[in-house]
Write a protein that holds these residues in place. Structure first.
Motif, PDB file in Angstrom:
ATOM      1  N   ALA A  58       0.766  -1.128   0.105  1.00 24.99           N
ATOM      2  CA  ALA A  58       0.009  -0.221   0.038  1.00 24.99           C
ATOM      3  C   ALA A  58       0.777   1.122   0.075  1.00 24.99           C
ATOM      4  CB  ALA A  58      -0.802  -0.011   1.151  1.00 24.99           C
ATOM      5  N   LEU A  59       1.847   1.264   0.761  1.00 25.10           N
ATOM      6  CA  LEU A  59       2.890   2.302   0.857  1.00 25.10           C
ATOM      7  C   LEU A  59       3.519   2.410  -0.450  1.00 25.10           C
ATOM      8  CD1 LEU A  59       4.096   4.633   2.557  1.00 25.10           C
ATOM      9  CD2 LEU A  59       5.917   2.899   3.127  1.00 25.10           C
ATOM     10  N   PHE A  60       3.953   1.390  -1.218  1.00 24.06           N
ATOM     11  CA  PHE A  60       4.499   1.331  -2.552  1.00 24.06           C
ATOM     12  C   PHE A  60       3.482   1.986  -3.531  1.00 24.06           C
ATOM     13  CE2 PHE A  60       4.515  -0.754  -6.600  1.00 24.06           C
ATOM     14  CZ  PHE A  60       5.697  -0.431  -6.987  1.00 24.06           C
ATOM     15  N   VAL A  61       2.401   1.794  -3.458  1.00 25.26           N
ATOM     16  CA  VAL A  61       1.421   2.207  -4.504  1.00 25.26           C
ATOM     17  C   VAL A  61       1.163   3.818  -4.053  1.00 25.26           C
ATOM     18  CG1 VAL A  61      -1.000   2.341  -5.190  1.00 25.26           C
ATOM     19  CG2 VAL A  61       0.180   0.259  -4.778  1.00 25.26           C
ATOM     20  N   SER A  69      -7.487   7.449 -10.485  1.00 22.20           N
ATOM     21  CA  SER A  69      -8.365   6.530  -9.851  1.00 22.20           C
ATOM     22  C   SER A  69      -7.680   5.177  -9.717  1.00 22.20           C
ATOM     23  CB  SER A  69      -9.557   6.647 -10.555  1.00 22.20           C
ATOM     24  OG  SER A  69      -9.725   6.275 -11.670  1.00 22.20           O
ATOM     25  N   TYR A  70      -7.056   4.723 -10.443  1.00 21.17           N
ATOM     26  CA  TYR A  70      -6.788   3.405 -11.014  1.00 21.17           C
ATOM     27  C   TYR A  70      -5.541   3.154  -9.531  1.00 21.17           C
ATOM     28  CZ  TYR A  70      -4.849  -1.161 -12.214  1.00 21.17           C
ATOM     29  OH  TYR A  70      -4.511  -2.524 -12.050  1.00 21.17           O
ATOM     30  N   GLY A  71      -4.726   4.032  -9.349  1.00 17.99           N
ATOM     31  CA  GLY A  71      -4.000   3.810  -8.032  1.00 17.99           C
ATOM     32  C   GLY A  71      -4.609   3.909  -6.767  1.00 17.99           C
ATOM     33  N   ARG A  72      -5.322   4.879  -6.688  1.00 20.93           N
ATOM     34  CA  ARG A  72      -6.148   5.218  -5.629  1.00 20.93           C
ATOM     35  C   ARG A  72      -6.978   3.903  -5.218  1.00 20.93           C
ATOM     36  NH1 ARG A  72      -7.062  10.226  -7.608  1.00 20.93           N
ATOM     37  NH2 ARG A  72      -9.211   9.777  -8.177  1.00 20.93           N
ATOM     38  N   PHE A  73      -7.616   3.439  -5.993  1.00 22.30           N
ATOM     39  CA  PHE A  73      -8.626   2.160  -5.902  1.00 22.30           C
ATOM     40  C   PHE A  73      -7.583   1.183  -5.209  1.00 22.30           C
ATOM     41  CE2 PHE A  73     -12.814   2.973  -7.743  1.00 22.30           C
ATOM     42  CZ  PHE A  73     -12.934   4.189  -7.486  1.00 22.30           C
ATOM     43  N   ILE A  74      -6.714   0.851  -6.179  1.00 23.02           N
ATOM     44  CA  ILE A  74      -5.825  -0.367  -5.601  1.00 23.02           C
ATOM     45  C   ILE A  74      -5.068  -0.008  -4.420  1.00 23.02           C
ATOM     46  CG2 ILE A  74      -3.538  -1.706  -6.177  1.00 23.02           C
ATOM     47  CD1 ILE A  74      -5.865  -2.238  -8.126  1.00 23.02           C
ATOM     48  N   TRP A  75      -4.731   1.107  -4.000  1.00 18.32           N
ATOM     49  CA  TRP A  75      -4.222   1.653  -2.650  1.00 18.32           C
ATOM     50  C   TRP A  75      -5.391   1.136  -1.521  1.00 18.32           C
ATOM     51  CZ3 TRP A  75      -5.938   6.022   0.474  1.00 18.32           C
ATOM     52  CH2 TRP A  75      -4.803   6.155   1.478  1.00 18.32           C
ATOM     53  N   PHE A 107     -13.162  -2.760  -4.642  1.00 19.29           N
ATOM     54  CA  PHE A 107     -12.339  -1.641  -5.122  1.00 19.29           C
ATOM     55  C   PHE A 107     -11.169  -1.919  -6.228  1.00 19.29           C
ATOM     56  CE2 PHE A 107     -13.076   0.200  -0.897  1.00 19.29           C
ATOM     57  CZ  PHE A 107     -13.534   1.517  -1.193  1.00 19.29           C
ATOM     58  N   TYR A 108     -10.820  -3.188  -6.054  1.00 20.66           N
ATOM     59  CA  TYR A 108     -10.282  -3.702  -7.212  1.00 20.66           C
ATOM     60  C   TYR A 108     -10.851  -3.874  -8.437  1.00 20.66           C
ATOM     61  CZ  TYR A 108      -6.507  -5.454  -3.857  1.00 20.66           C
ATOM     62  OH  TYR A 108      -5.653  -5.450  -2.817  1.00 20.66           O
ATOM     63  N   ILE A 109     -12.080  -4.060  -8.694  1.00 29.37           N
ATOM     64  CA  ILE A 109     -12.940  -4.114  -9.730  1.00 29.37           C
ATOM     65  C   ILE A 109     -13.283  -2.612 -10.124  1.00 29.37           C
ATOM     66  CG2 ILE A 109     -15.486  -4.305 -10.468  1.00 29.37           C
ATOM     67  CD1 ILE A 109     -15.290  -6.909  -8.542  1.00 29.37           C
ATOM     68  N   GLY A 110     -13.303  -1.703  -9.072  1.00 28.36           N
ATOM     69  CA  GLY A 110     -13.507  -0.348  -9.530  1.00 28.36           C
ATOM     70  C   GLY A 110     -12.240   0.052 -10.193  1.00 28.36           C
ATOM     71  N   SER A 213       0.873  -3.356 -11.029  1.00 24.46           N
ATOM     72  CA  SER A 213      -0.088  -3.128 -12.347  1.00 24.46           C
ATOM     73  C   SER A 213      -0.269  -1.255 -12.120  1.00 24.46           C
ATOM     74  CB  SER A 213      -1.232  -3.636 -12.311  1.00 24.46           C
ATOM     75  OG  SER A 213      -2.313  -3.162 -11.376  1.00 24.46           O
ATOM     76  N   THR A 214      -0.107  -0.874 -10.968  1.00 22.35           N
ATOM     77  CA  THR A 214      -0.347   0.748 -11.189  1.00 22.35           C
ATOM     78  C   THR A 214       0.675   1.298 -11.499  1.00 22.35           C
ATOM     79  OG1 THR A 214       0.670   0.625  -8.781  1.00 22.35           O
ATOM     80  CG2 THR A 214      -1.665   0.107  -8.845  1.00 22.35           C
ATOM     81  N   VAL A 215       1.982   0.770 -11.890  1.00 22.12           N
ATOM     82  CA  VAL A 215       3.249   1.515 -12.250  1.00 22.12           C
ATOM     83  C   VAL A 215       3.670   1.012 -13.675  1.00 22.12           C
ATOM     84  CG1 VAL A 215       4.071   2.299 -10.207  1.00 22.12           C
ATOM     85  CG2 VAL A 215       4.844  -0.037 -10.871  1.00 22.12           C
TER      86      VAL A 215
END
Length: 223
Positions: A58-61, A69-75, A107-110, A213-215
């Motif tokens: 979570a800290l990495f993301v 929104s992609y990174g925020r939702f994964i976080w 949240f992952y689906i979002g 996947s966020t980066v």
């Protein structure tokens, strides 16, 4: 040829950067497997050991994912997963753990979104998940049958959207499904050789791939 060489160098730099950034995750995973606290009496120490790798992701993301929104939702999904890990440490809190992981998957689906649809993938996931639930259901306690069905449906949706996105997210969704399938069989049907170990390794791999996947596509810094 020069262009191909530069592209290969960019990929190498990017992979090296991401590996360095994930050192805390690998360190906490090593600590967890060395201590193997969950085999002992449930405690805050075992809960912390289980969720530290997820919190490091979570800290990495939070620190490295591009804004959006992609990174925020994964976080947020990772934070919900860490909360689920804490709840699942104590058997009497399992329903709360399942609820936390339902939120994580939502949240992952979002983050993964609904395009492209890839209907053939959806149909394949539905068939596999229904077959698996059909095998699992006779072994479930009556009070867990419906909650597990709901959880399986949401996990299947997440896998479908992850496969449609492809790349790291697809592998993450696949490992998540494998992890949960092994854990459920090991818990409700019969103990599997190394079942807990395999389900935990695939679980951490799934979360790490979703975090990575966020980066994907991030431009590396060349020094």
């Amino acid at each position: 040829m020069e262009g191909h060489g530069w592209e290969a160098r960019r990929r190498y730099i990017s992979d090296t950067q991401q590996t360095r950034r994930l050192v805390p995750f690998f360190a906490y995973c090593t600590l967890y497997f060395l201590l193997w606290l969950p085999v002992d009496k449930p405690s805050w120490n075992s809960a912390l050991a289980k969720c530290l790798p997820i919190l490091s992701l979570a800290l990495f993301v939070h620190n490295h994912a591009p804004s959006g929104s992609y990174g925020r939702f994964i976080w947020v999904g990772l934070l919900c997963s860490a909360l689920g890990d804490i709840f699942l440490t104590w058997p009497n809190l399992v329903p709360f753990g399942m609820a936390a992981f339902v939120l994580a998957h939502l949240f992952y689906i979002g983050a993964l979104g609904w395009s492209p649809i890839r209907q053939a993938l959806l149909e394949s996931v539905v068939v596999v998940f229904l077959l698996y639930f059909g095998l699992l259901q006779p072994h479930l306690p009556s009070n867990l049958s419906f909650p597990v069905l709901v959880y399986v449906a949401i996990l299947g949706l997440m896998l479908w959207r992850a496969l449609a996105r492809e790349r790291s997210a697809a592998l993450g969704g696949l490992f998540f499904s494998i992890s949960h399938a092994i854990l459920a069989w090991d818990t409700f049907v019969r103990p599997l050789p190394l079942g807990h170990l395999i389900s935990t390794v695939t679980y951490y791999a799934a979360q790490a791939l979703l975090a990575l996947s966020t980066v994907e596509g991030e431009s590396p810094t060349v020094s």
